[in-house]
Design an enzyme around this catalytic site. Structure first.
Site, PDB file in Angstrom:
ATOM      1  N   GLY A  77       0.797  -1.224   0.000  1.00  0.00           N
ATOM      2  CA  GLY A  77       0.000   0.000   0.000  1.00  0.00           C
ATOM      3  C   GLY A  77       0.828   1.271   0.000  1.00  0.00           C
ATOM      4  N   ARG A 141       1.006  -5.884  -4.876  1.00  0.00           N
ATOM      5  CA  ARG A 141       1.095  -6.776  -3.723  1.00  0.00           C
ATOM      6  C   ARG A 141       1.626  -8.173  -4.075  1.00  0.00           C
ATOM      7  NH1 ARG A 141      -0.928  -4.415   0.823  1.00  0.00           N
ATOM      8  NH2 ARG A 141      -2.304  -2.648   0.462  1.00  0.00           N
ATOM      9  N   ASP A 171       6.399  -4.921   6.518  1.00  0.00           N
ATOM     10  CA  ASP A 171       7.027  -6.077   7.155  1.00  0.00           C
ATOM     11  C   ASP A 171       7.185  -7.256   6.196  1.00  0.00           C
ATOM     12  OD1 ASP A 171       4.263  -6.174   7.153  1.00  0.00           O
ATOM     13  OD2 ASP A 171       4.101  -7.305   9.018  1.00  0.00           O
ATOM     14  N   ASP A 172       6.123  -7.575   5.463  1.00  0.00           N
ATOM     15  CA  ASP A 172       6.184  -8.690   4.522  1.00  0.00           C
ATOM     16  C   ASP A 172       7.201  -8.449   3.409  1.00  0.00           C
ATOM     17  OD1 ASP A 172       4.558 -10.597   5.562  1.00  0.00           O
ATOM     18  OD2 ASP A 172       2.798 -10.121   4.336  1.00  0.00           O
ATOM     19  N   LYS A 198       8.528   1.124   5.084  1.00  0.00           N
ATOM     20  CA  LYS A 198       7.353   1.884   4.636  1.00  0.00           C
ATOM     21  C   LYS A 198       6.091   1.283   5.200  1.00  0.00           C
ATOM     22  CE  LYS A 198       4.684   0.221   2.263  1.00  0.00           C
ATOM     23  NZ  LYS A 198       3.814  -0.611   1.428  1.00  0.00           N
ATOM     24  N   THR A 199       5.248   2.031   5.776  1.00  0.00           N
ATOM     25  CA  THR A 199       3.856   1.682   6.065  1.00  0.00           C
ATOM     26  C   THR A 199       3.225   2.733   6.949  1.00  0.00           C
ATOM     27  OG1 THR A 199       2.315   0.195   7.174  1.00  0.00           O
ATOM     28  CG2 THR A 199       4.557   0.095   7.935  1.00  0.00           C
ATOM     29  N   ILE A 200       2.053   3.177   6.539  1.00  0.00           N
ATOM     30  CA  ILE A 200       1.336   4.156   7.353  1.00  0.00           C
ATOM     31  C   ILE A 200       0.877   3.518   8.661  1.00  0.00           C
ATOM     32  CG2 ILE A 200       0.499   5.455   5.355  1.00  0.00           C
ATOM     33  CD1 ILE A 200      -2.332   4.248   6.088  1.00  0.00           C
ATOM     34  N   ASP A 201       0.820   2.187   8.698  1.00  0.00           N
ATOM     35  CA  ASP A 201       0.303   1.482   9.884  1.00  0.00           C
ATOM     36  C   ASP A 201       1.180   1.672  11.117  1.00  0.00           C
ATOM     37  OD1 ASP A 201      -1.324   0.614   7.889  1.00  0.00           O
ATOM     38  OD2 ASP A 201      -0.708  -1.480   7.967  1.00  0.00           O
ATOM     39  N   MET A 246      -7.736   3.267   9.159  1.00  0.00           N
ATOM     40  CA  MET A 246      -6.847   2.304   8.530  1.00  0.00           C
ATOM     41  C   MET A 246      -5.668   2.033   9.453  1.00  0.00           C
ATOM     42  SD  MET A 246      -5.321   2.593   4.672  1.00  0.00           S
ATOM     43  CE  MET A 246      -6.551   1.866   3.607  1.00  0.00           C
ATOM     44  N   GLY A 247      -5.024   0.901   9.248  1.00  0.00           N
ATOM     45  CA  GLY A 247      -3.850   0.580  10.056  1.00  0.00           C
ATOM     46  C   GLY A 247      -3.718  -0.917  10.269  1.00  0.00           C
ATOM     47  N   ARG A 248      -4.439  -1.690   9.441  1.00  0.00           N
ATOM     48  CA  ARG A 248      -4.352  -3.152   9.503  1.00  0.00           C
ATOM     49  C   ARG A 248      -4.494  -3.694  10.931  1.00  0.00           C
ATOM     50  NH1 ARG A 248      -5.279  -7.228   9.219  1.00  0.00           N
ATOM     51  NH2 ARG A 248      -4.408  -9.011   8.101  1.00  0.00           N
ATOM     52  N   GLU A 307      -8.940  -0.358  12.466  1.00  0.00           N
ATOM     53  CA  GLU A 307      -9.350  -1.284  11.397  1.00  0.00           C
ATOM     54  C   GLU A 307      -9.274  -2.738  11.830  1.00  0.00           C
ATOM     55  OE1 GLU A 307      -8.242  -1.388   6.715  1.00  0.00           O
ATOM     56  OE2 GLU A 307      -6.544  -1.414   8.078  1.00  0.00           O
ATOM     57  N   TYR A 410      -7.809   5.533   2.659  1.00  0.00           N
ATOM     58  CA  TYR A 410      -7.136   5.848   1.395  1.00  0.00           C
ATOM     59  C   TYR A 410      -6.742   7.315   1.298  1.00  0.00           C
ATOM     60  CZ  TYR A 410      -8.849   1.204   0.487  1.00  0.00           C
ATOM     61  OH  TYR A 410      -9.088  -0.141   0.584  1.00  0.00           O
TER      62      TYR A 410
END
Lengths: 520, 520
Positions: A77, A141, A171-172, A198-201, A246-248, A307, A410
């Site tokens: 993302g 992805r 992470d993945d 990278k990740t906004i989470d 959002m944030g998984r 989320e 988003y």
């Protein structure tokens, strides 16, 4: 004809701040200074890149670098600042040697498999500096995991004669970077691999990585909106907003937004799990708050929902984990309930039909329940409405409940990066270039002391293996970079815990407003 | 303890710009200069305030004003800048005579009926200057319309000995302002009434009123978010976003946001009505676009939908109007279909059960279908999905359709006002004070030449009756200020019409970013 907004033009002109050490690359050498702990089970999985040290940098040399040829890709993302990683990488490579070449793989990891790329040039970059989104080269992805995919990736980097590959991901994707680094070395391929957090989470962090890029901007964008909603609620005094963020899995984003805006109630997944709460208990807690506020004449409020909350409610988590196993076995969906344990069946039946359907049908690429598709914000409203109806019949509640669901996600992933994310990402790009220029592989680019001004930032590179552990995925034990959850003993949560009581009844909303760039 | 964000503090310090004429109030006199057309049927309804002229202002006197005592209230939905109307009114009143008093009625027009108010003081105002929301005194949707309500309102203003009352509201509330002005005069009450044009919908404008306050900010907030979504869509290339935008009936907000962001498709209610389109035609047009983009490998895009679109689809409009009449008759909901005309029944049956329910159950205070509650963004996704399924079976469409509904509304109503709205509202407050200080009633405060710098703005006051016409409401003909719809021959629409073709297939998204305050 491309039209640019005034803001796009304004931000194109911004020159990101760099820590002083990165301002004269030709003098920088790498010092492999500190040891770092790595789990032996992990080292065993990656014999070629095991036992590496943390890299630090020093101005200790003065030599000409050879031209480099590198590839870069976005994975997963969007997160604000991604374009600046590429800009920093490009600028650093050109500074090291003006003959260097940077290729951008198109559409994420699939670009390596398809050998689809563009050459990044200074003029191409102009419109993307300090801008949001990943649209310069796109993202995707696709996960490189089959033997065939590894072989194809190897073929691509060999054919392109790449010295290095920068993987900008979560992470993945960084786990994947470690596997690729190992695979390339094992196959005598010169291509070195560096990951960028990278990740906004905000769930990709550890003792070395202070925060992933994008988190700062995303939280600010959401907080602007939440603050506006709080102000609206306080003006009209007739709505409850249930805002999902959002944030998984992890609740970092929700926690940070709560600290920025002071909503009346905030669910934190990790706390719910630690307290072993049931869905019913949660619904009753929310209902209690609404009743208490109603007794003070307040039929309005703002509630934040992470989320991933469903996965942290132990009974729901158990249900989801049973469902994930069942899915792996390709059990017929209509007979799912026959295969569930008693407690999971109880939880399953408590869910609305709509939610049950979402749990069964939508799966992520790893075959897991797609938690992000579950409309928890609507679900909680329905459950709370039912509770309030009962309490009204019982004469306990006399208020009026009008609720509105919202989901912010988003909007924050591709907004203009904050000045912090602009600077941070640009520096991460520089560090990536340095690591690869020094022939290191299996590292994550890192900037430390981020709470200080950029002048005090400290660049480093952390062995990816030091962040890894074994985890069950689709029934198999695999080395992965573990997601960092909210630490219930950490300062952010403890501060929040201390303050939140004050926000439940007395409205202490804070209105952060839109991100400002000013003279930064 | 009240906590303020850095932005709240920053904006508190901002001194709104005023047109030069308003900078020295003691010298200003009113010149009733220009005649304005008023419909004779309207004049007949308001004998006491009929035939008034447009008021202009001039620096033509030098006299001390007496202390004034005034009331102010917000009516209807929030719009950014409202607090600055009160600040401007307060500052102007104090400048005219430091002994003047301003009372703020609480919770909208209901505050007059309940005689609930607070005294506005300089220290109270401090935290609200240039801030969003209406939370200083709150707002509400009570409509003063029954004889008893008029009597109570009269009692309140008499008891408080008010020289004037400022009603900050939209078309309905300003209509009400005219009725109150007439009623007060007719009952020998000294309280004069002035309206201020408020609504983010942008539908309260005419040859004299260039725009209502709040529209500028709301469109900017929505455009920031739409731009972020466009960038996200272009980065991941896998989603269609169906974004519904607040704005009640008229499509002004949607049109303005489209001009700021260049989405792939924008529905404009007024155009749909003019072209006499059916729901099915609209769905097919959207589907056509998706298929055409898919044939270019583009399975993503952004579609803007105005909140009120349903009412502009002639067959739906007919249906809604029949439903409104049936509701007036209190027909049993379950037998509604027996009472519909053939074409309306056809349209009614084409709707999903969920939408049918929304049409029947949710009514606004005027007894009408609550169009804002209809989730058109989800409805269109369902209808388009079904169309695509058919085309896929027929082998015409080979793309992948993953769509996400969004609704932007409340976020934009209470955001920090743009500098334009700060300045405009502050000036409107000044003009309101001047009009009332001059003993005029039944006027709307007005600032002209808004496209020029504030230094060139021209304050005025427009007779409310000049904006009124007869309209059917709940089966009765009533004098109202007509909502201004998008003019299909006006420049904004014509410009949009010329450009939109370019945005359908070639992605020409523009990213406006967050509102900046800078040194303004």
């Amino acid at each position: 004809m491309l039209q640019l907004s005034p803001m796009q033009k304004l931000r194109m002109e911004y020159q990101p701040k760099l820590p002083p050490l990165l301002k004269n690359l030709s003098t920088i050498g790498v010092v492999a200074s500190s040891d770092v702990f790595e789990k032996p089970v992990i080292s065993e999985c990656f014999p070629n890149i095991a036992g590496q040290k943390i890299l630090h940098f020093e101005a200790n040399r003065e030599k000409k670098s050879l031209p480099l040829k590198m590839g870069v890709l976005f994975s997963g993302g969007q997160a604000p600042g991604g374009h600046n990683v590429i800009a920093g990488l490009f600028d650093a490579m050109k500074e090291l040697n003006s003959e260097s070449t940077l290729l951008g793989f198109l559409g994420g990891p699939q670009g390596i498999i398809d050998n689809a790329y563009i050459k990044i040039t200074a003029s191409l970059l102009t419109n993307y500096r300090n801008q949001g989104g990943f649209d310069l080269i796109g993202s995707g992805r696709t996960k490189i995991e089959s033997t065939e995919q590894y072989q194809t990736a190897l073929k691509t980097v060999k054919q392109l004669d790449l010295d290095g590959l920068v993987i900008i991901g979560g992470d993945d994707s960084n786990t994947n970077a470690a596997f690729l680094a190992e695979y390339f070395l094992n196959n005598g391929c010169k291509t070195k691999v560096v990951g960028v957090p990278k990740t906004i989470d905000g769930d990709l962090k550890n003792e070395h990585i202070e925060i992933s890029f994008g988190f700062d901007t995303a939280c600010k964008v959401y907080s602007e909106l939440i603050g506006n909603i709080c102000r609206d609620v306080l003006s009209s005094k007739k709505y409850y907003f249930f805002i999902k963020l959002m944030g998984r899995s992890a609740s970092h984003v929700t926690l940070e937004c709560a600290m920025q805006t002071h909503p009346n109630l905030t669910l934190i997944g990790e706390e719910i799990e630690a307290q072993n709460k049931t869905l019913q208990q949660l619904v009753e807690e929310i209902t209690d708050l609404i009743c208490e506020r109603a007794s003070q004449g307040k039929d309005y409020g703002v509630i934040l929902i992470p989320e991933g909350v469903i996965e942290f409610i132990p009974e729901c988590k158990q249900l989801i984990s049973e469902l994930n196993v069942l899915m792996g076995k390709e059990v017929d969906l209509s007979s799912v309930s026959e295969h569930l344990s008693e407690s999971s069946l109880h939880c399953f039946n408590a869910l609305s039909e709509h939610i049950r359907k979402q749990l069964l049908i939508d799966r992520d690429p790893h075959g897991n329940v797609k938690v992000s598709k579950i409309e928890t914000e609507r679900f909680f409203i329905e459950m709370v409405k039912e509770q309030l109806r009962k309490r009204k019949s019982a004469g306990i509640y006399k208020g009026a409940f009008s609720a509105k669901p919202l989901f912010y996600g988003y909007e924050g992933r591709s907004g203009f990066p904050s000045t912090f994310d602009c600077d941070y990402c640009y520096s991460l790009g520089y560090v990536s270039a340095l690591v690869l220029n020094n022939g290191a592989t299996g590292y994550m680019a890192c900037i430390q002391h981020l709470d200080r001004p950029a002048a005090d930032w400290r660049p480093a590179a952390i062995p990816l293996l030091s962040m890894m552990d074994l985890e069950m995925r689709l029934g198999k034990s695999k080395p992965v970079i573990k997601k960092a959850l909210v630490d219930l003993k950490g300062e952010p949560f403890l501060t929040f815990q201390q303050l939140r009581e004050d926000w439940t009844l007395v409205d202490g909303y804070v209105y952060p407003g839109p991100i400002q760039y000013g003279s930064n």
